[in-house]
Design a protein around this motif. Structure first.
Motif, short mmCIF file in Angstrom:
data_model
loop_
_atom_site.label_atom_id
_atom_site.label_comp_id
_atom_site.label_asym_id
_atom_site.label_seq_id
_atom_site.Cartn_x
_atom_site.Cartn_y
_atom_site.Cartn_z
N GLN A 14 0.76 -1.33 -0.04
CA GLN A 14 -0.01 -0.01 0.03
C GLN A 14 0.92 1.21 -0.12
O GLN A 14 1.96 1.30 0.73
N ASN A 15 0.36 2.22 -0.74
CA ASN A 15 1.23 3.61 -0.98
C ASN A 15 1.10 4.19 0.55
O ASN A 15 -0.16 4.60 0.88
N GLY A 16 2.27 4.24 1.13
CA GLY A 16 2.38 5.00 2.37
C GLY A 16 2.91 6.33 2.44
O GLY A 16 3.02 7.13 3.37
N ALA A 17 2.90 6.95 1.19
CA ALA A 17 3.48 8.61 1.10
C ALA A 17 2.53 9.31 0.32
O ALA A 17 2.29 9.25 -0.94
N TYR A 18 1.37 9.87 1.10
CA TYR A 18 0.46 10.46 0.44
C TYR A 18 0.89 12.01 0.11
O TYR A 18 0.65 12.84 1.02
N ASN A 19 1.60 12.43 -0.77
CA ASN A 19 2.14 13.62 -1.27
C ASN A 19 2.54 13.48 -2.41
O ASN A 19 2.58 12.77 -3.17
N LYS A 20 2.91 14.87 -2.94
CA LYS A 20 3.06 14.97 -4.75
C LYS A 20 4.18 14.46 -4.78
O LYS A 20 4.36 14.17 -6.12
N ASP A 21 5.19 14.02 -4.20
CA ASP A 21 6.39 13.34 -4.68
C ASP A 21 6.42 11.97 -4.69
O ASP A 21 7.17 11.40 -5.25
N ASN A 22 5.25 11.13 -4.20
CA ASN A 22 5.29 9.81 -4.21
C ASN A 22 3.79 9.44 -4.43
O ASN A 22 2.75 9.30 -3.34
N ILE A 23 3.49 9.28 -5.52
CA ILE A 23 2.26 8.79 -6.02
C ILE A 23 1.96 7.43 -6.30
O ILE A 23 0.77 7.13 -6.59
N GLN A 24 2.92 6.54 -6.27
CA GLN A 24 2.84 5.32 -6.42
C GLN A 24 3.20 4.34 -5.31
O GLN A 24 3.94 4.88 -4.47
N ALA A 25 2.42 3.15 -5.32
CA ALA A 25 2.95 2.18 -4.33
C ALA A 25 4.13 1.36 -4.85
O ALA A 25 5.13 1.25 -3.77
N LEU A 26 4.41 0.94 -5.79
CA LEU A 26 5.52 0.21 -6.28
C LEU A 26 6.14 0.69 -7.72
O LEU A 26 5.30 0.94 -8.51
N ALA A 27 7.42 0.60 -7.83
CA ALA A 27 7.77 1.07 -9.07
C ALA A 27 9.07 0.36 -9.46
O ALA A 27 9.82 -0.07 -8.66
N TYR A 28 9.33 0.10 -10.98
CA TYR A 28 10.37 -0.69 -11.47
C TYR A 28 11.18 0.58 -12.18
O TYR A 28 10.84 1.46 -12.76
N ALA A 29 12.39 0.72 -11.90
CA ALA A 29 13.29 1.95 -12.48
C ALA A 29 14.69 1.20 -12.30
O ALA A 29 15.23 0.57 -11.41
N VAL A 30 15.58 1.86 -13.37
CA VAL A 30 16.77 1.55 -13.44
C VAL A 30 17.63 2.26 -12.04
O VAL A 30 17.59 3.53 -12.24
N ARG A 31 18.54 1.86 -11.31
CA ARG A 31 18.97 2.28 -10.44
C ARG A 31 20.67 2.32 -10.69
O ARG A 31 21.25 3.54 -9.97
N ARG A 32 21.11 1.56 -11.30
CA ARG A 32 22.60 1.45 -11.56
C ARG A 32 22.91 1.28 -13.16
O ARG A 32 22.08 0.63 -13.93
N GLU A 33 23.86 1.99 -13.62
CA GLU A 33 24.10 1.82 -15.27
C GLU A 33 24.37 0.65 -15.54
O GLU A 33 25.24 -0.21 -14.74
N GLY A 34 23.91 -0.14 -16.64
CA GLY A 34 24.26 -1.38 -17.07
C GLY A 34 23.39 -2.24 -16.32
O GLY A 34 23.52 -3.45 -16.83
N VAL A 35 22.54 -2.05 -15.48
CA VAL A 35 21.61 -3.09 -15.07
C VAL A 35 20.46 -3.26 -15.69
O VAL A 35 19.69 -2.30 -16.03
N GLY A 36 20.19 -4.59 -16.11
CA GLY A 36 18.95 -4.58 -16.87
C GLY A 36 17.79 -5.28 -16.22
O GLY A 36 18.09 -6.15 -15.37
N ILE A 37 16.47 -4.98 -16.27
CA ILE A 37 15.36 -5.73 -15.50
C ILE A 37 14.45 -6.29 -16.93
O ILE A 37 13.99 -5.25 -17.35
N GLY A 38 14.72 -7.25 -17.16
CA GLY A 38 13.86 -7.87 -18.39
C GLY A 38 12.62 -8.67 -17.97
O GLY A 38 12.43 -8.76 -16.84
N ARG A 39 12.19 -9.50 -19.09
CA ARG A 39 10.92 -10.39 -18.81
C ARG A 39 10.97 -11.41 -17.83
O ARG A 39 10.15 -12.07 -17.27
N ASP A 40 12.56 -11.73 -17.64
CA ASP A 40 12.87 -12.78 -16.55
C ASP A 40 12.50 -12.44 -15.18
O ASP A 40 12.70 -13.13 -14.39
N VAL A 41 12.25 -10.91 -14.80
CA VAL A 41 12.06 -10.62 -13.57
C VAL A 41 10.72 -10.56 -13.31
O VAL A 41 10.09 -9.97 -14.14
N VAL A 42 10.29 -11.28 -12.36
CA VAL A 42 9.04 -11.48 -12.17
C VAL A 42 8.28 -10.67 -10.76
O VAL A 42 8.91 -10.72 -9.66
#
Length: 501
Positions: A76-104
């Motif tokens: 559950q989204n615990g951050a009710y403010n303008k900066d945090n509108i989503q409960a969960l996100a997928y994003a690249v945090r490090r260069e060269g790191v891939g999140i492909g279809r094998d990540v579930v």
């Protein structure tokens, strides 16, 4: 669910290469986890639905769409403010790191919460491409500050596979508090999914509801934008009871596509729900505009229903225009609409004419039921082997209160409607049925051409049932500058149309 312990410790001990080349499972047991800035930033599987004692899943897991009812695992989204509108996100945090279809990601109930700048259940961004399956994803109850109230899934950029999920756009509100209510809508109330940005996206075998948002536009089940391939297949698509709270035409849409997208919509059931409207409104099954390539095949489409507010003594004279439409394709160069069962919708609609005259001394109380519409200077669509059902109507009204009340009768019935410069469409082997009684040459038209005089390249082997003529045609020609519009010309068949048209 602890983002900072197990997975991060493995990452620190073995280094980023180990985290990339090995797949780690994070197994989460039943409970509610209120998260702030929960981001999957490197490859690992998140799996919910486990019993907290045995760490076993219910035997029913994976048997139907959505998260299992047993061992429900809630993010559950615990951050009710303008900066945090989503409960969960997928994003690249490090260069060269891939999140492909094998990540579930599987087995969770994801709740977008109550964001003050809209709310979103799940965001996919930065070119990530996870497989998202067997989840229940809720858009939440956000308040609009950024063009939408709530959204179930938002693909900002990436190529995810979404399969066997139950997605609901939520109950977001997109209203302008400085304007008097009703009629203070802005933006879109709720989206089930918004597929945006570059990437090839597959949406398969999900149940997707647009939700019950309130805004200038009520709700959209799937919105498609930008470049890339979009495959929308074998889904059940609907909406709850949204409200259009502005003088606009968009009430609710099953699939909306805008932009140069290579779009395939196949084998879906699109069952439009009921939408409430403040003023004139329109309910669509599928609306595609400017798509580079579009294929609409083997779908069952119902355009939805509308309930309009009772007439007021003052207000906009256009407020009684109501449209229900199955499929519309605009400005397309390569479109195929084939082997679909299309119902215009409108069986349960309820509207009333306010009986207000415009400056042209004409009443605006049109109720328009259309099966397939081609519009806005497209060229060459192929409409082949479809069954189109429209709601048969009464002859044109003259502004009397009660027009189309209780779902009985529509003023204009048009299985095929071509408008504004569309050219060279091909119609072959279609069956068009005007459902119900009533209707005469003033209300039922097999083909309606509005400022689209060169629209039909070929029409052959089509059948029309309960129409006045074998293929009754209505043409609204485009007037020249300073010339008043001519009267509508009606022909019994395409072969009777005058050569200058």
């Amino acid at each position: 669910l602890d983002r900072s312990s197990a997975a991060s410790d493995v990452y620190k001990r073995q280094g980023p290469d180990a985290a990339i080349t090995n797949r780690y499972d994070i197994k989460v047991c039943a409970g509610t986890y209120k998260e702030q800035n929960l981001v999957v930033g490197h490859p690992m599987n998140l799996r919910g639905g486990y019993d907290c004692g045995s760490f076993e899943r219910d035997p029913s897991f994976g048997k139907s769409n959505g998260a299992p009812t047993g061992n429900e695992t809630i993010i559950q989204n615990g951050a009710y403010n303008k900066d945090n509108i989503q409960a969960l996100a997928y994003a690249v945090r490090r260069e060269g790191v891939g999140i492909g279809r094998d990540v579930v990601l599987e087995g969770f109930t994801i709740d977008g919460g109550e964001g003050t700048s809209g709310s979103v259940g799940l965001v996919v961004s930065d070119g990530t491409s996870p497989t998202i399956q067997y989840n229940t994803i809720k858009g939440g109850a956000g308040v609009c500050d950024n063009g939408f109230g709530s959204m179930g899934v938002w693909v900002v950029e990436g190529s995810p596979l979404l399969v066997h999920n139950d997605v609901n756009g939520g109950t977001g509100k997109c209203l302008d508090s400085s304007m008097p209510s009703p009629g203070n809508g802005i933006g879109t109330g709720s989206y089930g999914m918004y597929l945006q940005g570059a990437g090839d996206i597959s949406v398969e075998e999900n149940r997707i509801s647009a939700g019950s948002g309130n805004g200038a536009d009520g709700a959209i089940a799937i919105a498609v934008a930008s470049v890339g391939e979009r495959h929308i297949s074998k889904n059940y698509i609907t909406w709850d009871s949204p409200r259009t709270d502005a003088n606009g035409y968009t009430a609710a849409i099953g699939v909306l596509a805008v932009g140069e997208t290579d779009l395939t919509i196949t084998d879906n059931v699109i069952r439009g729900g009921m939408t409430r409207c403040f003023e004139s409104c329109l309910s669509w099954g599928i609306l595609a505009s400017e798509s580079e390539r579009i294929r609409v095949e083997r779908n069952r489409v119902y355009g939805g229903d509308v309930t309009m507010d009772p007439p007021a003594t003052t207000g906009n004279p256009d407020r009684s225009q109501v449209f229900v439409r199955g499929i519309r394709v605009d400005h397309a160069a390569d479109a195929l609409i084939a082997n679909n069962m299309v119902h215009s919708g409108g069986l349960k609609s309820r509207t009333e004419s306010p009986g207000v005259k415009t400056t042209q001394d004409k009443f605006y109380n049109e109720r328009n039921a259309t099966g397939i519409m081609l519009d806005d200077r497209g060229i060459g669509a192929r409409v082949i082997h479809n069954t189109i059902i429209t709601v048969s109507g009464n002859p044109l009204r003259t502004g009397d209160v009660g027009s189309q009340a209780d779902g009985t009768g529509w003023d204009l019935v048009r299985p095929f409607y071509l408008a504004i410069g569309y050219e060279k469409a091909i119609f072959q082997k279609n069956l068009a049925i005007a459902h119900g009684g009533g209707g005469d040459s003033r209300s039922q038209f097999a083909f309606t051409l509005v400022e689209a005089d060169q629209s039909v390249e070929l029409a052959e082997d089509n059948a029309f049932v309960n129409f006045t003529g074998p293929a009754l045609v209505a043409i609204h020609a485009a007037p020249g500058p300073g010339v008043p519009p001519p009267d509508t010309e009606i022909f019994q068949a395409l072969r009777d149309v005058k050569p200058d048209y």
